[in-house]
Design a protein around this motif. Structure first.
Motif, PDB file in Angstrom:
ATOM      1  N   GLU A  10       5.410 -13.915 -14.652  1.00  0.00           N
ATOM      2  CA  GLU A  10       4.541 -14.324 -13.543  1.00  0.00           C
ATOM      3  C   GLU A  10       5.035 -13.730 -12.224  1.00  0.00           C
ATOM      4  OE1 GLU A  10       4.100 -18.569 -13.380  1.00  0.00           O
ATOM      5  OE2 GLU A  10       2.794 -18.603 -15.138  1.00  0.00           O
ATOM      6  N   ASP A  11       6.340 -13.723 -12.016  1.00  0.00           N
ATOM      7  CA  ASP A  11       6.905 -13.122 -10.800  1.00  0.00           C
ATOM      8  C   ASP A  11       6.595 -11.624 -10.745  1.00  0.00           C
ATOM      9  OD1 ASP A  11       7.915 -15.589 -10.097  1.00  0.00           O
ATOM     10  OD2 ASP A  11       9.953 -15.152 -10.805  1.00  0.00           O
ATOM     11  N   PHE A  12       6.729 -10.949 -11.876  1.00  0.00           N
ATOM     12  CA  PHE A  12       6.414  -9.519 -11.931  1.00  0.00           C
ATOM     13  C   PHE A  12       4.949  -9.277 -11.570  1.00  0.00           C
ATOM     14  CE2 PHE A  12       4.328  -6.372 -14.706  1.00  0.00           C
ATOM     15  CZ  PHE A  12       4.755  -5.226 -14.074  1.00  0.00           C
ATOM     16  N   VAL A  13       4.039 -10.040 -12.156  1.00  0.00           N
ATOM     17  CA  VAL A  13       2.606  -9.863 -11.891  1.00  0.00           C
ATOM     18  C   VAL A  13       2.305 -10.128 -10.424  1.00  0.00           C
ATOM     19  CG1 VAL A  13       0.294 -10.744 -12.391  1.00  0.00           C
ATOM     20  CG2 VAL A  13       1.896 -10.323 -14.268  1.00  0.00           C
ATOM     21  N   THR A  14       2.886 -11.179  -9.869  1.00  0.00           N
ATOM     22  CA  THR A  14       2.662 -11.506  -8.462  1.00  0.00           C
ATOM     23  C   THR A  14       3.129 -10.365  -7.551  1.00  0.00           C
ATOM     24  OG1 THR A  14       2.909 -13.863  -8.922  1.00  0.00           O
ATOM     25  CG2 THR A  14       3.194 -13.161  -6.631  1.00  0.00           C
ATOM     26  N   ALA A  15       4.269  -9.788  -7.876  1.00  0.00           N
ATOM     27  CA  ALA A  15       4.844  -8.739  -7.025  1.00  0.00           C
ATOM     28  C   ALA A  15       4.126  -7.398  -7.157  1.00  0.00           C
ATOM     29  CB  ALA A  15       6.326  -8.560  -7.356  1.00  0.00           C
ATOM     30  N   SER A  16       3.555  -7.104  -8.312  1.00  0.00           N
ATOM     31  CA  SER A  16       3.026  -5.753  -8.541  1.00  0.00           C
ATOM     32  C   SER A  16       1.521  -5.679  -8.771  1.00  0.00           C
ATOM     33  CB  SER A  16       3.746  -5.125  -9.738  1.00  0.00           C
ATOM     34  OG  SER A  16       3.524  -5.904 -10.897  1.00  0.00           O
ATOM     35  N   ALA A  17       0.834  -6.793  -8.774  1.00  0.00           N
ATOM     36  CA  ALA A  17      -0.593  -6.802  -9.121  1.00  0.00           C
ATOM     37  C   ALA A  17      -1.438  -5.921  -8.205  1.00  0.00           C
ATOM     38  CB  ALA A  17      -1.124  -8.232  -9.122  1.00  0.00           C
ATOM     39  N   ASP A  18      -1.196  -5.953  -6.910  1.00  0.00           N
ATOM     40  CA  ASP A  18      -2.003  -5.147  -5.981  1.00  0.00           C
ATOM     41  C   ASP A  18      -1.831  -3.655  -6.238  1.00  0.00           C
ATOM     42  OD1 ASP A  18      -2.993  -7.414  -4.772  1.00  0.00           O
ATOM     43  OD2 ASP A  18      -1.549  -7.371  -3.121  1.00  0.00           O
ATOM     44  N   ARG A  19      -0.600  -3.218  -6.430  1.00  0.00           N
ATOM     45  CA  ARG A  19      -0.349  -1.795  -6.688  1.00  0.00           C
ATOM     46  C   ARG A  19      -0.972  -1.359  -8.018  1.00  0.00           C
ATOM     47  NH1 ARG A  19       4.522  -3.719  -4.855  1.00  0.00           N
ATOM     48  NH2 ARG A  19       5.377  -3.792  -6.968  1.00  0.00           N
ATOM     49  N   LEU A  20      -0.828  -2.207  -9.032  1.00  0.00           N
ATOM     50  CA  LEU A  20      -1.384  -1.870 -10.341  1.00  0.00           C
ATOM     51  C   LEU A  20      -2.907  -1.887 -10.325  1.00  0.00           C
ATOM     52  CD1 LEU A  20       1.121  -3.862 -12.563  1.00  0.00           C
ATOM     53  CD2 LEU A  20       1.003  -1.374 -12.282  1.00  0.00           C
ATOM     54  N   MET A  21      -3.489  -2.804  -9.543  1.00  0.00           N
ATOM     55  CA  MET A  21      -4.952  -2.848  -9.432  1.00  0.00           C
ATOM     56  C   MET A  21      -5.466  -1.583  -8.757  1.00  0.00           C
ATOM     57  SD  MET A  21      -7.634  -4.397 -10.147  1.00  0.00           S
ATOM     58  CE  MET A  21      -9.342  -4.376  -9.664  1.00  0.00           C
ATOM     59  N   ARG A  22      -4.764  -1.109  -7.739  1.00  0.00           N
ATOM     60  CA  ARG A  22      -5.172   0.130  -7.075  1.00  0.00           C
ATOM     61  C   ARG A  22      -5.136   1.297  -8.061  1.00  0.00           C
ATOM     62  NH1 ARG A  22      -1.196   1.927  -2.908  1.00  0.00           N
ATOM     63  NH2 ARG A  22      -0.287   2.874  -4.709  1.00  0.00           N
ATOM     64  N   THR A  23      -4.087   1.363  -8.877  1.00  0.00           N
ATOM     65  CA  THR A  23      -3.994   2.413  -9.882  1.00  0.00           C
ATOM     66  C   THR A  23      -5.163   2.328 -10.859  1.00  0.00           C
ATOM     67  OG1 THR A  23      -1.577   2.442  -9.738  1.00  0.00           O
ATOM     68  CG2 THR A  23      -2.558   3.372 -11.731  1.00  0.00           C
ATOM     69  N   ALA A  24      -5.442   1.131 -11.343  1.00  0.00           N
ATOM     70  CA  ALA A  24      -6.547   0.949 -12.289  1.00  0.00           C
ATOM     71  C   ALA A  24      -7.878   1.331 -11.652  1.00  0.00           C
ATOM     72  CB  ALA A  24      -6.582  -0.497 -12.786  1.00  0.00           C
ATOM     73  N   PHE A  25      -8.066   0.951 -10.396  1.00  0.00           N
ATOM     74  CA  PHE A  25      -9.309   1.273  -9.699  1.00  0.00           C
ATOM     75  C   PHE A  25      -9.479   2.783  -9.539  1.00  0.00           C
ATOM     76  CE2 PHE A  25     -11.764   2.090  -5.832  1.00  0.00           C
ATOM     77  CZ  PHE A  25     -12.949   1.456  -6.162  1.00  0.00           C
ATOM     78  N   LEU A  26      -8.414   3.459  -9.164  1.00  0.00           N
ATOM     79  CA  LEU A  26      -8.501   4.899  -8.984  1.00  0.00           C
ATOM     80  C   LEU A  26      -8.720   5.625 -10.315  1.00  0.00           C
ATOM     81  CD1 LEU A  26      -5.757   5.321  -6.277  1.00  0.00           C
ATOM     82  CD2 LEU A  26      -8.212   5.667  -5.974  1.00  0.00           C
ATOM     83  N   LEU A  27      -8.211   5.064 -11.392  1.00  0.00           N
ATOM     84  CA  LEU A  27      -8.432   5.667 -12.705  1.00  0.00           C
ATOM     85  C   LEU A  27      -9.868   5.463 -13.195  1.00  0.00           C
ATOM     86  CD1 LEU A  27      -5.102   4.706 -14.498  1.00  0.00           C
ATOM     87  CD2 LEU A  27      -5.842   7.012 -13.879  1.00  0.00           C
ATOM     88  N   THR A  28     -10.457   4.326 -12.851  1.00  0.00           N
ATOM     89  CA  THR A  28     -11.796   4.014 -13.363  1.00  0.00           C
ATOM     90  C   THR A  28     -12.906   4.281 -12.355  1.00  0.00           C
ATOM     91  OG1 THR A  28     -11.691   1.709 -12.636  1.00  0.00           O
ATOM     92  CG2 THR A  28     -10.904   2.198 -14.882  1.00  0.00           C
ATOM     93  N   ALA A  34     -11.793  -1.707 -13.543  1.00  0.00           N
ATOM     94  CA  ALA A  34     -10.368  -1.731 -13.208  1.00  0.00           C
ATOM     95  C   ALA A  34      -9.758  -3.094 -13.523  1.00  0.00           C
ATOM     96  CB  ALA A  34     -10.163  -1.395 -11.733  1.00  0.00           C
ATOM     97  N   GLU A  35     -10.488  -4.155 -13.208  1.00  0.00           N
ATOM     98  CA  GLU A  35      -9.991  -5.498 -13.517  1.00  0.00           C
ATOM     99  C   GLU A  35      -9.822  -5.679 -15.023  1.00  0.00           C
ATOM    100  OE1 GLU A  35     -12.950  -7.912 -11.615  1.00  0.00           O
ATOM    101  OE2 GLU A  35     -11.958  -7.816  -9.665  1.00  0.00           O
ATOM    102  N   ASP A  36     -10.800  -5.202 -15.799  1.00  0.00           N
ATOM    103  CA  ASP A  36     -10.704  -5.290 -17.265  1.00  0.00           C
ATOM    104  C   ASP A  36      -9.527  -4.472 -17.779  1.00  0.00           C
ATOM    105  OD1 ASP A  36     -12.940  -6.904 -17.316  1.00  0.00           O
ATOM    106  OD2 ASP A  36     -14.312  -5.292 -17.920  1.00  0.00           O
ATOM    107  N   LEU A  37      -9.378  -3.264 -17.241  1.00  0.00           N
ATOM    108  CA  LEU A  37      -8.297  -2.387 -17.660  1.00  0.00           C
ATOM    109  C   LEU A  37      -6.935  -3.018 -17.364  1.00  0.00           C
ATOM    110  CD1 LEU A  37      -8.144   0.566 -18.810  1.00  0.00           C
ATOM    111  CD2 LEU A  37      -7.712   1.275 -16.469  1.00  0.00           C
TER     112      LEU A  37
END
Length: 171
Positions: A10-28, A34-37
């Protein structure tokens, strides 16, 4: 999974979710996709979290994102969509940024999947070439080649004409 492992995830997701969402969004190129990915990538990571030690969890999730996006691109059911209708109804203040974002996303969609992944990881996520190579499972030289070809295609993209002018003026 024990409580400590669950909390560390949970701590990992909280700390990195925004960066990972941006990556997913740029890929899709699409927020919902991106949310599904990202959801699928985090589920896969969670399944492994308690059983084995993941040394670089953010890099691991990025690799899962790229692999899942590649599978999605290969799927016959895949269809790229324009920006959300809600985003297109943005007020006059948000229009220049929205228009620029749309131009960048359209240009990214023109790239082959591997080149798009390299551009997203290298320039948007600001990862070093070695990290991109590790995530994509290729050599650093391959990353350099894909980046060079992608940048050449982006320079020639019709969609980035206005964006290039704005970037040049800022310098």
């Amino acid at each position: 999974m024990d409580e400590a492992s669950h909390e560390s995830f949970e701590d990992f997701v909280t700390a990195s979710a925004d960066r990972l969402m941006r990556t997913a969004f740029l890929l899709t190129g699409n927020r919902h996709a991106a949310e599904d990915l990202l959801q699928g990538a985090l589920e896969r990571t969670y399944q492994r979290w308690g059983r084995e030690r993941i040394i670089a969890p953010e890099a691991y999730v990025r690799r899962v994102l790229v692999n899942a996006a590649s599978s999605r691109w290969r799927s016959r059911q895949f269809r790229e969509e324009p920006l959300d209708a809600a985003a297109e109804r943005a007020g006059a203040d948000g229009m220049p940024d929205l228009a620029m974002r749309d131009q960048v996303l359209r240009a990214l969609r023109e790239l082959p999947k591997r080149q798009r992944a390299v551009v997203v990881l290298r320039y948007f996520d600001d990862l070093p070439e070695a990290a991109v190579a590790e995530i994509l499972g290729c050599s650093v030289g391959s990353v350099k080649t894909h980046a060079s070809r992608a940048l050449a295609r982006l320079r020639g993209s019709q969609h980035l004409g206005d964006v290039r002018v704005r970037i040049e003026r800022r310098r």
